[in-house]
Design a protein around this motif. Structure first.
Motif, mmCIF file in Angstrom:
data_model
loop_
_atom_site.group_PDB
_atom_site.id
_atom_site.type_symbol
_atom_site.label_atom_id
_atom_site.label_comp_id
_atom_site.label_asym_id
_atom_site.label_seq_id
_atom_site.Cartn_x
_atom_site.Cartn_y
_atom_site.Cartn_z
ATOM 1 N N HIS A 56 0.941 -1.293 0.100
ATOM 2 C CA HIS A 56 -0.060 0.228 0.093
ATOM 3 C C HIS A 56 0.856 1.333 0.005
ATOM 4 O O HIS A 56 0.220 2.508 -0.157
ATOM 5 C CB HIS A 56 -1.045 0.163 1.236
ATOM 6 C CG HIS A 56 -1.922 -1.005 1.238
ATOM 7 N ND1 HIS A 56 -3.247 -0.988 0.433
ATOM 8 C CD2 HIS A 56 -1.868 -2.454 1.778
ATOM 9 C CE1 HIS A 56 -3.759 -2.123 0.637
ATOM 10 N NE2 HIS A 56 -3.050 -2.838 1.525
ATOM 11 N N ASP A 105 0.355 4.286 -2.367
ATOM 12 C CA ASP A 105 -1.005 4.775 -2.174
ATOM 13 C C ASP A 105 -1.289 5.726 -0.818
ATOM 14 O O ASP A 105 -2.268 6.287 -0.819
ATOM 15 C CB ASP A 105 -2.046 4.029 -2.217
ATOM 16 C CG ASP A 105 -2.028 2.881 -3.542
ATOM 17 O OD1 ASP A 105 -1.737 3.428 -4.696
ATOM 18 O OD2 ASP A 105 -2.431 1.794 -3.537
ATOM 19 N N ASP A 145 -4.405 10.475 4.217
ATOM 20 C CA ASP A 145 -5.747 10.928 3.582
ATOM 21 C C ASP A 145 -6.853 10.113 3.230
ATOM 22 O O ASP A 145 -7.798 10.480 2.870
ATOM 23 C CB ASP A 145 -5.234 11.886 1.985
ATOM 24 C CG ASP A 145 -4.627 10.893 0.969
ATOM 25 O OD1 ASP A 145 -4.318 9.732 1.526
ATOM 26 O OD2 ASP A 145 -4.869 11.243 -0.036
ATOM 27 N N ASN A 146 -6.273 8.835 3.399
ATOM 28 C CA ASN A 146 -7.592 7.773 3.464
ATOM 29 C C ASN A 146 -7.514 7.534 4.984
ATOM 30 O O ASN A 146 -6.633 6.641 5.438
ATOM 31 C CB ASN A 146 -6.984 6.650 2.555
ATOM 32 C CG ASN A 146 -8.043 5.577 2.731
ATOM 33 O OD1 ASN A 146 -8.975 5.456 3.576
ATOM 34 N ND2 ASN A 146 -7.891 4.726 1.592
ATOM 35 N N GLU A 204 -9.098 5.381 6.591
ATOM 36 C CA GLU A 204 -8.927 3.793 6.731
ATOM 37 C C GLU A 204 -7.732 3.324 7.348
ATOM 38 O O GLU A 204 -7.601 2.188 8.024
ATOM 39 C CB GLU A 204 -9.598 3.062 5.916
ATOM 40 C CG GLU A 204 -11.271 3.418 5.589
ATOM 41 C CD GLU A 204 -11.590 2.422 4.786
ATOM 42 O OE1 GLU A 204 -12.927 2.084 4.568
ATOM 43 O OE2 GLU A 204 -11.033 1.779 3.737
ATOM 44 N N LYS A 209 -5.192 -1.167 8.934
ATOM 45 C CA LYS A 209 -6.696 -0.784 8.238
ATOM 46 C C LYS A 209 -7.784 -0.884 8.850
ATOM 47 O O LYS A 209 -7.941 -2.308 9.346
ATOM 48 C CB LYS A 209 -6.646 -1.504 6.780
ATOM 49 C CG LYS A 209 -8.035 -0.645 5.990
ATOM 50 C CD LYS A 209 -8.022 -1.325 4.518
ATOM 51 C CE LYS A 209 -9.170 -0.828 3.916
ATOM 52 N NZ LYS A 209 -9.339 -1.454 2.400
ATOM 53 N N SER A 256 -11.948 -0.162 8.783
ATOM 54 C CA SER A 256 -12.952 0.252 7.876
ATOM 55 C C SER A 256 -14.008 0.564 8.776
ATOM 56 O O SER A 256 -15.024 1.318 8.231
ATOM 57 C CB SER A 256 -13.384 -1.176 7.001
ATOM 58 O OG SER A 256 -12.472 -1.411 6.295
ATOM 59 N N LYS A 280 -16.420 9.103 2.731
ATOM 60 C CA LYS A 280 -16.588 7.666 2.364
ATOM 61 C C LYS A 280 -16.616 7.352 0.860
ATOM 62 O O LYS A 280 -15.991 6.170 0.626
ATOM 63 C CB LYS A 280 -17.812 7.442 3.205
ATOM 64 C CG LYS A 280 -17.892 5.850 3.017
ATOM 65 C CD LYS A 280 -19.531 5.793 4.007
ATOM 66 C CE LYS A 280 -19.784 4.395 4.020
ATOM 67 N NZ LYS A 280 -21.257 4.138 4.812
ATOM 68 N N GLY A 333 -15.207 8.795 -1.552
ATOM 69 C CA GLY A 333 -13.883 8.987 -2.235
ATOM 70 C C GLY A 333 -13.908 10.368 -2.989
ATOM 71 O O GLY A 333 -13.089 10.533 -3.906
ATOM 72 N N ARG A 389 -10.695 18.408 3.110
ATOM 73 C CA ARG A 389 -10.627 16.809 3.200
ATOM 74 C C ARG A 389 -9.628 16.507 4.596
ATOM 75 O O ARG A 389 -10.026 15.806 5.238
ATOM 76 C CB ARG A 389 -10.027 16.436 1.647
ATOM 77 C CG ARG A 389 -9.775 14.775 1.990
ATOM 78 C CD ARG A 389 -9.355 14.163 0.712
ATOM 79 N NE ARG A 389 -9.225 12.942 0.898
ATOM 80 C CZ ARG A 389 -9.982 11.958 0.477
ATOM 81 N NH1 ARG A 389 -10.982 12.258 0.076
ATOM 82 N NH2 ARG A 389 -9.674 10.704 0.717
ATOM 83 N N ILE A 409 -10.631 14.709 8.124
ATOM 84 C CA ILE A 409 -10.065 13.375 8.261
ATOM 85 C C ILE A 409 -9.537 13.549 9.967
ATOM 86 O O ILE A 409 -9.835 12.632 10.430
ATOM 87 C CB ILE A 409 -9.069 13.147 7.444
ATOM 88 C CG1 ILE A 409 -9.320 12.494 6.016
ATOM 89 C CG2 ILE A 409 -7.957 11.985 7.940
ATOM 90 C CD1 ILE A 409 -8.188 12.475 4.820
#
Length: 602
Positions: free
Chosen positions: A245, A248, A366-367, A369, A379, A381, A564, A566, A572, A576
């Motif tokens: 990952h 990303d 920035d994600n 999760e 991770k 969720s 959620k 995306g 943003r 978060i």
């Protein structure tokens, strides 16, 4: 004595670090000699025992190679400033490497300079080390865990102990903790596991060197024959493959955990701290007090992506950044690389190396999760999957759209807070619900307001800001709430200072108003007496109320659903962080058996 006789005289605990090789094959003599040389840089005289890559066939026919080094070194006592002749401490150190074709086992004592060697191997996967000693009848006797909560006010570590924890510990909430160490019992066998460092310790008496080799072999066979299974430890956070990952991930914030360094100060393990400066051809050292510097890093710090460099915003150094390596994330700074910690063992390391080695930071991305902690990527969720549950703690109130300040203006004849202030809103809205309502603002406050009745003890924390979706403003009020959770059940030594404060009129901006601290109720003595009584009620509810004007529930709900789905939007990163703070607040309040509500604009 010959080397063989010396080896026969060695007894060891069944306690070692287990690693996995990236590629199968035995280590070369050159690598082992280089490692031994690095480990023994401080040795005194010749090595007492040194065996390099000796072949051994074990009882089940498996062929391994073992290497062992024993040496003497001189150490200055911790209670002298300089080494005094005849005051030296003579110590022994040893290191043993047991080399399997696909695995490596290391046991050592008083050895600390082999980090580069160990970096070339993988620690055991979390699921493997927590499963190989787990059976249907296994008792989980002791656990220590690290909190993934990003609030700087959260409890960082917890330890639990019981004859069998799976019988009396709820699994709810454990997903927010990373298992650190565990002790299990299987019939008469007790094993202590250090999950993050791959150390396995079978408790019991010392044994011969050959018995130690056979124990290593049995343990490696358990690792090779691992079959995934669900057990009590599966309730804790489990990691995912960071390398898959890595490309990303975009870091957005970091919380540097300083508790381990502070603990070393408490235990007098740190001798001094200094800057190492090169001036002309001379290297100079300037001693410093590290504590004030560390205090500047105790908060969640924002990360900026500037031309693919992840800069950590802070008030101390301008070149502190994150680097996403192939296997881990580390901190970098040329300036901080000159700041050293010297330990009582005379070992000396740059502070950034200490923080990187001890994995003392939590990183968000920035994600939302993903979270990085203890050199592992996790991770979760649930954070975005439970948005409806998260939003239930928000209570809308249109009157918060009309407030213009936190406390209003102060005048000597004022008996109430101004109606258009947050304080005025709190009193006009909630005061009537309580038999006693106290303004505890200023001077080591527990809360801005405290409400007491037969059913509940409630803390109200208020904040006014002209901002919109400000993560830093939200962090301030969340931090205030978290640090005072324990004061919902005050200890007896805290009442005296409250009695003095609550018996006075409210004073602010050098103006003493006519606002009584006891907003509903009689004297401070009666208020404290009532507080003492109800806090002992077995069914008393503890509540935390956060009152803010700078967040709208509908706007936050809109942004969270965009997150959620995306979608990109301006706030943003701030949203978060706010989501993580809400999660931290809910988690901490749940553990403290406390209800939590956030009052905000519709």
């Amino acid at each position: 004595m010959t080397a063989s006789q010396l080896l026969d005289n060695i007894i060891l605990h069944e306690n070692a670090y287990f690693y996995i090789k990236e590629t199968s094959g035995f280590l070369s003599k050159r690598i082992i000699k280089e490692t031994f040389s690095e480990a023994a840089t401080d040795k005194h005289g010749r090595s007492l025992l040194e065996i390099v890559k000796e072949k051994k066939t074990l009882s089940n026919g498996i062929e391994i190679f073992y290497s062992i080094l024993v040496f003497k070194y001189i150490k200055k006592p911790s209670f002298t400033e300089e080494l005094i002749i005849n005051w030296e401490e003579v110590k022994l150190a040893y290191m043993c490497i047991v080399d399997f074709e696909e695995h490596l086992v290391v046991t050592r004592r008083n050895i600390s300079k082999i980090s580069d060697f160990l970096k070339t191997f993988e620690v055991l996967d979390y699921n493997v080390i927590t499963s190989i000693y787990s059976q249907d009848n296994t008792s989980f006797e002791k656990l220590s865990m690290d909190n993934m909560n990003i609030s700087d006010r959260a409890i960082r570590q917890k330890s639990l102990e019981s004859p069998d924890l799976k019988e009396n510990v709820s699994s709810f909430g454990l997903q927010g903790y990373i298992l650190n160490t565990v002790r299990v019992s299987n019939d008469e066998e007790k094993i202590a596991l250090s999950v993050n460092s791959s150390r396995i310790n079978q408790l019991g008496p010392k044994n011969t060197f050959n018995a130690f080799l056979n124990w290593c072999n049995k343990t490696v066979e358990k690792i090779k024959n691992y079959v995934p299974k669900t057990n009590f430890l599966s309730s804790f956070a489990t990691s995912i493959d960071y390398s898959k990952h890595k490309d990303d991930l975009t870091p957005t914030s970091i919380l540097i955990i300083l508790s381990k360094i502070y603990k070393e100060f408490e235990e007098n393990k740190i001798k001094r701290c200094f800057f190492r400066i090169k001036k002309r051809n001379e290297i100079l050292e300037r001693e410093i007090n590290l504590i004030p510097i560390l205090k500047q890093f105790e908060y969640l710090l924002e990360i900026e992506d500037i031309e693919d460099v992840y800069k950590i915003k802070n008030n101390v150094v301008n070149d502190l950044s994150l680097f996403l390596n192939n296997k881990s994330i580390t901190l970098r700074s040329k300036k901080l690389s000159k700041l050293f910690i010297e330990y009582e063992t005379d070992l000396c390391y740059p502070i950034l190396s200490v923080i990187n080695w001890t994995r003392s930071y939590i990183i968000t991305f920035d994600n939302p999760e993903f979270i990085y902690c203890n050199r592992k990527l996790f991770k979760d969720s649930r954070l975005l999957g439970n948005l409806d549950s998260v939003l239930k703690i928000f209570k809308e109130d249109p009157e918060l759209e009309n407030v213009t300040s936190e406390k209003g203006k102060f005048q000597v004849n004022l008996t109430n807070f101004e109606t258009n202030s947050v304080f005025g809103f709190v009193e006009n809205t909630f005061k009537a619900n309580y038999e006693y309502f106290i303004c505890d603002d200023l001077s080591k406050e527990w809360a801005d307001h405290i409400g007491l009745n037969e059913d509940s003890i409630a803390f109200y924390h208020s904040k006014y800001k002209n901002s919109n979706f400000s993560a830093s403003d939200f962090q301030d009020i969340i931090g205030q709430a978290l640090k005072n959770l324990g004061n919902l059940s005050p200890s007896d030594d805290q009442w005296e200072i409250k009695e003095r404060l609550w018996s006075n009129l409210y004073k602010n901006d050098f103006v003493e108003t006519q606002i009584s601290r006891i907003r509903t109720g009689q004297s401070s003595n009666q208020t404290i007496s009532y507080f003492k009584t109800i806090k002992g009620y077995p069914n008393i509810k503890k509540q935390v109320h956060i009152v803010i004007n700078f967040i709208s529930k509908s706007a936050l709900e809109d942004r969270l659903h965009k997150l959620k789905n995306g979608e990109s939007f301006q706030e943003r990163n701030e949203v978060i962080q706010i989501l993580w703070f809400i999660s931290s607040l809910i988690s901490s309040c749940f553990e403290a058996n406390t209800e939590v509500y956030i009052h905000c604009k519709p």
